[in-house]
Design an enzyme around this catalytic site. Structure first.
Site, short mmCIF file in Angstrom:
data_model
loop_
_atom_site.label_atom_id
_atom_site.label_comp_id
_atom_site.label_asym_id
_atom_site.label_seq_id
_atom_site.Cartn_x
_atom_site.Cartn_y
_atom_site.Cartn_z
N HIS A 306 6.62 0.88 0.56
CA HIS A 306 6.20 2.13 1.18
C HIS A 306 6.72 2.16 2.61
O HIS A 306 6.77 1.14 3.29
CB HIS A 306 4.67 2.25 1.18
N ASP A 363 2.35 5.67 -6.09
CA ASP A 363 3.18 6.47 -7.00
C ASP A 363 3.41 5.75 -8.32
O ASP A 363 3.48 6.39 -9.38
CB ASP A 363 4.52 6.79 -6.34
#
Length: 429
Positions: A306, A363
């Site tokens: 991330h 995600d």
């Protein structure tokens, strides 16, 4: 007086004040830099630039901390539902019982779309991406509800908030029904917020629809963990558009468009598409793990690592449990889930991924959960938008109420041609 930052430009010394947030985040205030020196700062992607001071969300990527209005995301997921968290984000405090019931009942009164708006769906191609439909119809709300467009009128803003929060699930569900040729399902206001959305998505008029409590719990959890994430691309877009005093509907429509990108809200869709590609190539996950380690391959594992979190994504920790629970309950024979679990194990045990902190992110797990629940991949980003809506509204509202509000107008450094002489058309080669 607090600390000051000192810089020296063209032989001139300049002192810039510093700002320290409640969680000891530190910033240098450069607002006077250009006026005093003629210089600006360059920061592509704004990775080191704070555009505002906000009281909504605290994120510490190094420590893996996420809090809404001071409350840890883990505690909110355990003790609240999505509507209660939405109230917290938008109004700053957890509601009491009376406030929460008023908020819920206000949303129930606005779930239906104007009947004329339903005709819009006939104009979209059957294969239109639901995010395109979502942004278009949200933008069109401003033409149907011209009585609530003034960003400086608190009563009109309140009405726009109710309408957006109540109608976005309806707009989203209708876009799905359009794509598969099924009849539109009117909202059923006896159901709770998440239940109503699942009903509109999956029910048909010819038979009774039975809600799965585990699906309701999972989607409620996913909406909460997606509800805000400070100054991300779509939230910054909502604030930038709203800074011009654009109405809430227009600002949210712009945020939906920003979220659509595969590097932002489309990442969970891209993750499942990657898993599909691995499946089509024989399901050899090790091959793709090796490719991800090879810089020359150009291949990137979607759903790992991330930009902000340099530790484990706290949202991923929360929904991993839900992901495991659903997969165990449903017992779906789908190679995609096997490949996902192989990639997950590699990322959690392989020194290459551990050293680079490339852990599975929100995600990765959300895409798997959505697929297990029966959502088509095109709806994944729409689900993200439904969850992020209260965060967008909260930031738009905070900005409008700020006494220091200014229209967003970034600077640039021009690097094109210097002044040139105009060449008449007949002389150009």
């Amino acid at each position: 007086m607090g600390e000051v930052a000192k810089i020296r430009i063209e032989g001139k010394d300049l002192e810039l004040p510093t700002i320290v947030g409640t969680e000891n985040e530190k910033a240098v205030d450069i607002s006077a830099l250009r006026a005093q020196t003629g210089y600006i700062t360059i920061d592509e992607g704004f990775v080191n630039t704070g555009s505002t001071q906000s009281a909504i969300c605290f994120l510490d990527g190094e420590q893996g901390i996420l809090r809404y209005r001071g409350y840890p995301i883990e505690e909110l997921c355990e003790k609240c539902d999505f509507v209660e968290v939405s109230y917290l984000l938008m109004y700053g405090e957890l509601p009491n019982a009376q406030q929460l019931e008023h908020f819920r009942s206000s949303l129930r009164r606005h779930t239906m779309l104007h009947e004329d708006m339903r005709m819009f769906y006939n104009g979209f191609p059957r294969d239109a991406h639901p995010m395109a439909i979502l942004s278009s119809v949200v933008g069109a709300l401003s033409t149907f509800y011209q009585d609530s467009l003034d960003p400086k009128n608190p009563q009109e803003v309140e009405m726009s908030i109710f309408r957006l929060m109540a109608k976005l699930p309806t707009i989203a569900a209708l876009s799905h029904k359009k794509s598969i040729g099924q009849p539109f399902m009117y909202p059923k206001n006896s159901l709770e917020y998440v239940e109503n959305f699942l009903y509109m998505m999956f029910a048909v008029p010819s038979e009774d629809y039975q809600l799965d409590s585990d699906f309701v719990e999972a989607l409620n959890l996913l909406f909460i963990v997606h509800a805000d994430h400070e100054q991300n691309c779509s939230t910054s877009t909502v604030r930038m558009v709203g800074s011009s005093d654009a109405n809430l509907f227009a600002s949210i429509s712009a945020g939906i468009c920003a979220l659509w990108g595969p590097l932002h809200g489309g990442a969970n869709q891209a993750c499942v598409e990657m898993l599909e590609a691995i499946k089509a190539d024989g399901g050899n996950s090790k091959k793709y793990i090796d490719m991800a380690k090879d810089k020359k391959s150009g291949f990137r594992l979607m759903g790992f690592g991330h930009r902000v979190y340099k530790n484990y994504d706290p949202r991923a920790t929360i929904i991993k449990r839900t992901c495991d629970k659903l997969l165990k309950k449903l017992k779906i024979k789908d190679p995609i889930f096997d490949i996902a679990q192989e990639l997950e194990q590699a990322a959690l045990s392989d020194p290459y991924f551990i050293e680079r902190k490339l852990y599975p992110n929100v995600d990765f797990y959300s895409g798997i959960i959505y697929r297990a629940m029966g959502f088509p991949v095109e709806m994944f980003t729409v689900l993200f938008a439904l969850g992020r809506l209260p965060g967008w509204i909260a930031h738009w509202r905070e900005m409008q109420m700020s006494p220091s509000k200014k229209i967003a107008r970034p600077r640039q450094i021009y690097n094109g041609p210097a002044k040139r002489s105009f060449i008449p058309l007949h002389e150009r080669k």
